[in-house]
Scaffold this active site. Sequence first.
Site, PDB file in Angstrom:
ATOM      1  N   LYS A 237       8.185  -3.051  12.717  1.00 43.18           N
ATOM      2  CA  LYS A 237       7.198  -3.952  13.330  1.00 43.18           C
ATOM      3  C   LYS A 237       7.832  -5.180  13.997  1.00 43.18           C
ATOM      4  CE  LYS A 237       3.144  -2.091  11.171  1.00 43.18           C
ATOM      5  NZ  LYS A 237       2.891  -1.574   9.843  1.00 43.18           N
TER       6      LYS A 237
ATOM      7  N   PHE B 262       0.916   2.040   1.362  1.00 43.94           N
ATOM      8  CA  PHE B 262       0.959   2.526   2.740  1.00 43.94           C
ATOM      9  C   PHE B 262       2.394   2.431   3.241  1.00 43.94           C
ATOM     10  CE2 PHE B 262       1.089   2.381   7.306  1.00 43.94           C
ATOM     11  CZ  PHE B 262       0.341   3.495   7.628  1.00 43.94           C
TER      12      PHE B 262
ATOM     13  N   ASP C 213       9.730  -2.060   1.035  1.00 42.22           N
ATOM     14  CA  ASP C 213       9.163  -1.807   2.361  1.00 42.22           C
ATOM     15  C   ASP C 213       8.567  -3.122   2.851  1.00 42.22           C
ATOM     16  OD1 ASP C 213       7.688  -1.223   4.597  1.00 42.22           O
ATOM     17  OD2 ASP C 213       6.749   0.583   3.788  1.00 42.22           O
TER      18      ASP C 213
END
Length: 427
Positions: free
Chosen positions: A274, A145, A232
């Site tokens: 985030k 993802f 990531d």
Amino acid sequence: MSTKISLTDQFIDLEHQHGAHNYHPLPVVLDRGEGVYLWDVEGKKYFDFLSAYSAVNQGHCHPKIVEALKEQAQQLCLTSRAFHNSAFGPFAAFITEYFGFDKILPMNSGAEAVETAIKIARKWGVQKKGIPQEQAQIVVCNNNFHGRTTTIISFSDDHAAKKDFGPYTPGFISIPHNDINALKAVFTSNKNIVGFLVEPIQGEAGIFTPDENYLRDVQQLCNEHEVLLIADEIQTGIARTGSLLAVCGNCNCESACLRQPNTFAAPDILILGKAISGGVYPVSAVLADNAVMDVIQPGEHGSTFGGNPIAAAVATAALNVVKDENLAQNARKLGVLFRNAINEYIKTSKIVTLVRGKGLLNAIVINDSPESDTAWNICLSLKENGLLAKPTHGNIIRFAPPLVMNEDELMACVNIITKTLRAFEPN
Ligand SMILES: *Cc1c(COP(=O)(O)O)cnc(C)c1O
């Protein structure tokens, strides 16, 4: 009469009528947050056990981060990067020192940062590795993802995220996560590979932590084949897994010691988002050393809001909170307590098959088919009992509270979770 409709239903109805249906939220309408707590519009209080997918590691409305936002917002909000501003330079110096890289390219959302990393890797491939034009390949993992842009869904195997959105962007090869032989095979058979884009722990897929030596072996293979390792860490970074970054591995220090012997890997490109802003403002970042980052020249990439003064001030404050409050250490400690407690419960459970994760990024697997609504119903029941969590991939429930939680609060949460699960046990 409309006065009989609950506030919750009124808000949900408005959203349903006027908002695109691109999400399927739990039926709760949140109105206020503080630390590990959230309150809904009816005044009911909850423990947050999702932390906005790990964006709110520092806890809701952290006073220091909110203060930084307010102060900067009163001084200067946005200039675009047509001009310099007095906040971005200091932030760039701060964050590159913090994570141990030469340069930052600032963006806003996680998906944009992933796109940025893809562009950098492709251009690096053409300019530094001599890959022919339009031939650059990036290796990714099955069940990844990385976001929802057109290019990113092109290498997703999430049916819902992908179906009917083609044509897809070419240039990606997908292999299993945690499979070093598959990576070796693809590196050996294809000379046009420029990067390996990987989540150190797969988050959305259901919290899959690879073998201890996987990332180290990945790093070595990437070095041997002159392939950029692109990590990531949008979900796993910023202390979530018990170290500042997941690639820091089992290192117990509070900084990104990426070049130390006991770290798992030192990525060539690090992608953050985030919790880099503590959930206060959309901020994302791509970090790399000069040899990689300098392939990007004026006009080749950018964003109107990327590196804006508010983002710079907020991210600086949010990253300071991580260190000042020893959030990595706390996540490491509470993570062990959490998994121990849940494992104790699992010994006599038929409804939960296992708990897995690292630090405070954990998941339980529900003993039912991925198509069943058991995990969803458990989350509804958790909500009734005062704890908010969400299923991922059907029968998996992710548990990721803010990292500012203390031990007593964690144990109160464990009680809510086990009490709730007990009601779902078959007789
Ligand atoms: C959330 C997430 C993204 C996408 O970030 P957005 O800000 O939602 O675009 C990318 N990669 C990982 C690992 C994520 O968890």
